[in-house]
Motif scaffolding. Sequence first.
Motif, PDB file in Angstrom:
ATOM      1  N   ALA A 115      -5.295   6.910   1.746  1.00 26.92           N
ATOM      2  CA  ALA A 115      -6.545   6.325   1.265  1.00 26.92           C
ATOM      3  C   ALA A 115      -6.696   6.515  -0.244  1.00 26.92           C
ATOM      4  O   ALA A 115      -7.077   5.582  -0.959  1.00 26.92           O
ATOM      5  N   GLY A 116      -6.404   7.714  -0.744  1.00 24.30           N
ATOM      6  CA  GLY A 116      -6.513   7.962  -2.179  1.00 24.30           C
ATOM      7  C   GLY A 116      -5.530   7.118  -2.968  1.00 24.30           C
ATOM      8  O   GLY A 116      -5.876   6.563  -4.026  1.00 24.30           O
ATOM      9  N   THR A 117      -4.325   7.001  -2.458  1.00 26.43           N
ATOM     10  CA  THR A 117      -3.304   6.186  -3.118  1.00 26.43           C
ATOM     11  C   THR A 117      -3.725   4.723  -3.142  1.00 26.43           C
ATOM     12  O   THR A 117      -3.580   4.038  -4.166  1.00 26.43           O
ATOM     13  N   ALA A 118      -4.259   4.242  -2.037  1.00 31.17           N
ATOM     14  CA  ALA A 118      -4.722   2.850  -1.980  1.00 31.17           C
ATOM     15  C   ALA A 118      -5.828   2.615  -3.005  1.00 31.17           C
ATOM     16  O   ALA A 118      -5.858   1.569  -3.665  1.00 31.17           O
ATOM     17  N   SER A 119      -6.729   3.591  -3.167  1.00 28.03           N
ATOM     18  CA  SER A 119      -7.793   3.419  -4.159  1.00 28.03           C
ATOM     19  C   SER A 119      -7.213   3.385  -5.567  1.00 28.03           C
ATOM     20  O   SER A 119      -7.665   2.597  -6.405  1.00 28.03           O
ATOM     21  N   GLU A 120      -6.210   4.202  -5.821  1.00 28.36           N
ATOM     22  CA  GLU A 120      -5.574   4.201  -7.145  1.00 28.36           C
ATOM     23  C   GLU A 120      -4.869   2.876  -7.423  1.00 28.36           C
ATOM     24  O   GLU A 120      -4.945   2.348  -8.534  1.00 28.36           O
ATOM     25  N   ILE A 121      -4.194   2.335  -6.422  1.00 27.57           N
ATOM     26  CA  ILE A 121      -3.523   1.041  -6.596  1.00 27.57           C
ATOM     27  C   ILE A 121      -4.561  -0.047  -6.892  1.00 27.57           C
ATOM     28  O   ILE A 121      -4.386  -0.846  -7.814  1.00 27.57           O
ATOM     29  N   ALA A 122      -5.649  -0.063  -6.124  1.00 27.24           N
ATOM     30  CA  ALA A 122      -6.685  -1.071  -6.343  1.00 27.24           C
ATOM     31  C   ALA A 122      -7.290  -0.945  -7.742  1.00 27.24           C
ATOM     32  O   ALA A 122      -7.482  -1.950  -8.433  1.00 27.24           O
ATOM     33  N   LEU A 123      -7.558   0.277  -8.175  1.00 22.14           N
ATOM     34  CA  LEU A 123      -8.106   0.493  -9.520  1.00 22.14           C
ATOM     35  C   LEU A 123      -7.101   0.082 -10.599  1.00 22.14           C
ATOM     36  O   LEU A 123      -7.484  -0.487 -11.625  1.00 22.14           O
ATOM     37  N   ALA A 124      -5.837   0.360 -10.356  1.00 18.36           N
ATOM     38  CA  ALA A 124      -4.802  -0.034 -11.322  1.00 18.36           C
ATOM     39  C   ALA A 124      -4.759  -1.557 -11.443  1.00 18.36           C
ATOM     40  O   ALA A 124      -4.709  -2.095 -12.553  1.00 18.36           O
ATOM     41  N   LEU A 125      -4.778  -2.243 -10.328  1.00 14.25           N
ATOM     42  CA  LEU A 125      -4.744  -3.705 -10.360  1.00 14.25           C
ATOM     43  C   LEU A 125      -5.990  -4.260 -11.030  1.00 14.25           C
ATOM     44  O   LEU A 125      -5.912  -5.212 -11.810  1.00 14.25           O
ATOM     45  N   LYS A 126      -7.125  -3.657 -10.748  1.00 11.16           N
ATOM     46  CA  LYS A 126      -8.370  -4.082 -11.394  1.00 11.16           C
ATOM     47  C   LYS A 126      -8.289  -3.889 -12.908  1.00 11.16           C
ATOM     48  O   LYS A 126      -8.849  -4.670 -13.673  1.00 11.16           O
ATOM     49  N   GLY A 127      -7.555  -2.860 -13.341  1.00  4.95           N
ATOM     50  CA  GLY A 127      -7.370  -2.593 -14.761  1.00  4.95           C
ATOM     51  C   GLY A 127      -6.189  -3.328 -15.359  1.00  4.95           C
ATOM     52  O   GLY A 127      -5.753  -3.014 -16.463  1.00  4.95           O
ATOM     53  N   ASN A 128      -5.633  -4.272 -14.610  1.00  2.00           N
ATOM     54  CA  ASN A 128      -4.496  -5.093 -15.043  1.00  2.00           C
ATOM     55  C   ASN A 128      -3.234  -4.283 -15.345  1.00  2.00           C
ATOM     56  O   ASN A 128      -2.459  -4.612 -16.227  1.00  2.00           O
ATOM     57  N   VAL A 145       2.117  -6.079   1.891  1.00  2.00           N
ATOM     58  CA  VAL A 145       1.570  -7.433   2.009  1.00  2.00           C
ATOM     59  C   VAL A 145       0.182  -7.496   1.369  1.00  2.00           C
ATOM     60  O   VAL A 145      -0.109  -8.402   0.591  1.00  2.00           O
ATOM     61  N   PHE A 146      -0.664  -6.532   1.682  1.00  2.00           N
ATOM     62  CA  PHE A 146      -2.034  -6.523   1.179  1.00  2.00           C
ATOM     63  C   PHE A 146      -2.076  -6.490  -0.352  1.00  2.00           C
ATOM     64  O   PHE A 146      -2.726  -7.332  -0.973  1.00  2.00           O
ATOM     65  N   PHE A 147      -1.398  -5.530  -0.959  1.00  2.00           N
ATOM     66  CA  PHE A 147      -1.473  -5.391  -2.409  1.00  2.00           C
ATOM     67  C   PHE A 147      -0.765  -6.529  -3.139  1.00  2.00           C
ATOM     68  O   PHE A 147      -1.212  -6.962  -4.194  1.00  2.00           O
ATOM     69  N   LYS A 148       0.294  -7.042  -2.572  1.00  2.00           N
ATOM     70  CA  LYS A 148       0.996  -8.180  -3.179  1.00  2.00           C
ATOM     71  C   LYS A 148       0.089  -9.417  -3.197  1.00  2.00           C
ATOM     72  O   LYS A 148       0.129 -10.205  -4.140  1.00  2.00           O
ATOM     73  N   LEU A 159      -2.798  -9.260  -6.336  1.00  2.00           N
ATOM     74  CA  LEU A 159      -2.421  -9.624  -7.700  1.00  2.00           C
ATOM     75  C   LEU A 159      -0.887  -9.656  -7.772  1.00  2.00           C
ATOM     76  O   LEU A 159      -0.256  -8.736  -8.277  1.00  2.00           O
ATOM     77  N   PRO A 160      -0.285 -10.722  -7.241  1.00  2.00           N
ATOM     78  CA  PRO A 160       1.165 -10.772  -7.073  1.00  2.00           C
ATOM     79  C   PRO A 160       1.958 -10.510  -8.349  1.00  2.00           C
ATOM     80  O   PRO A 160       3.023  -9.898  -8.307  1.00  2.00           O
ATOM     81  N   GLU A 161       1.446 -10.959  -9.490  1.00  2.00           N
ATOM     82  CA  GLU A 161       2.206 -10.796 -10.732  1.00  2.00           C
ATOM     83  C   GLU A 161       2.222  -9.350 -11.244  1.00  2.00           C
ATOM     84  O   GLU A 161       3.020  -9.019 -12.117  1.00  2.00           O
ATOM     85  N   ASN A 162       1.380  -8.484 -10.672  1.00  2.00           N
ATOM     86  CA  ASN A 162       1.344  -7.091 -11.124  1.00  2.00           C
ATOM     87  C   ASN A 162       1.863  -6.101 -10.086  1.00  2.00           C
ATOM     88  O   ASN A 162       1.838  -4.896 -10.327  1.00  2.00           O
ATOM     89  N   VAL A 163       2.304  -6.589  -8.938  1.00  2.00           N
ATOM     90  CA  VAL A 163       2.791  -5.707  -7.871  1.00  2.00           C
ATOM     91  C   VAL A 163       4.280  -5.929  -7.659  1.00  2.00           C
ATOM     92  O   VAL A 163       4.728  -7.054  -7.438  1.00  2.00           O
ATOM     93  N   TYR A 164       5.024  -4.835  -7.734  1.00  2.00           N
ATOM     94  CA  TYR A 164       6.474  -4.855  -7.556  1.00  2.00           C
ATOM     95  C   TYR A 164       6.802  -3.974  -6.361  1.00  2.00           C
ATOM     96  O   TYR A 164       6.347  -2.836  -6.287  1.00  2.00           O
TER      97      TYR A 164
END
Length: 161
Positions: A107-120, A134-137, A140-145
């Motif tokens: 859960a904490g990791t997922a929140s960090e990923i979401a915040l990172a994507l929100k921060g571009n 699948v969810f994170f891709k 914001l597909p262009e920012n998720v590897y």
Amino acid sequence: MRKIIIGVMGPREKATANELQNAYALGKLIAQQGWILLTGGRNVGVMDAASNGAKSSNGLTIGILPSDNRNGISEALDIAIFTDMGNARNNINVLSSDVVIACGMGAGTASEIALALKGNKKVILLTDDEESKVFFKKLLPENVYIVESVVDAIATVKAIL
């Protein structure tokens, strides 16, 4: 010249043996590149394993801690930043990183990923959790590897930078 900071985020107590092994290897390779490692700073899970890996290669480690309490911090930290912000410190973790690597999922990791994507920010997922990929891709597909190994994660960081 500004130093590169790589954030490694991942589960605490529920980290698997494979995730801990990957985190240690990530820390080691990050240090060998001359990059700075940033984690959540505690002495458990992915954050401790990554910090210990970086220290094994004489790397510089930063920990952004959730409290003002010195108990429970990783002995492998060079710089401990006490926030007294609880989980809100996750935003500091990701915004202070040039690239974020998620090693495992919680859960904490997922929140960090979401915040990172929100921060571009660019995020690298090193996880076996197919739903998370699948969810994170989709967000914001262009920012998720998505990578399959520690070596691929480091190669991806180099390509991003």
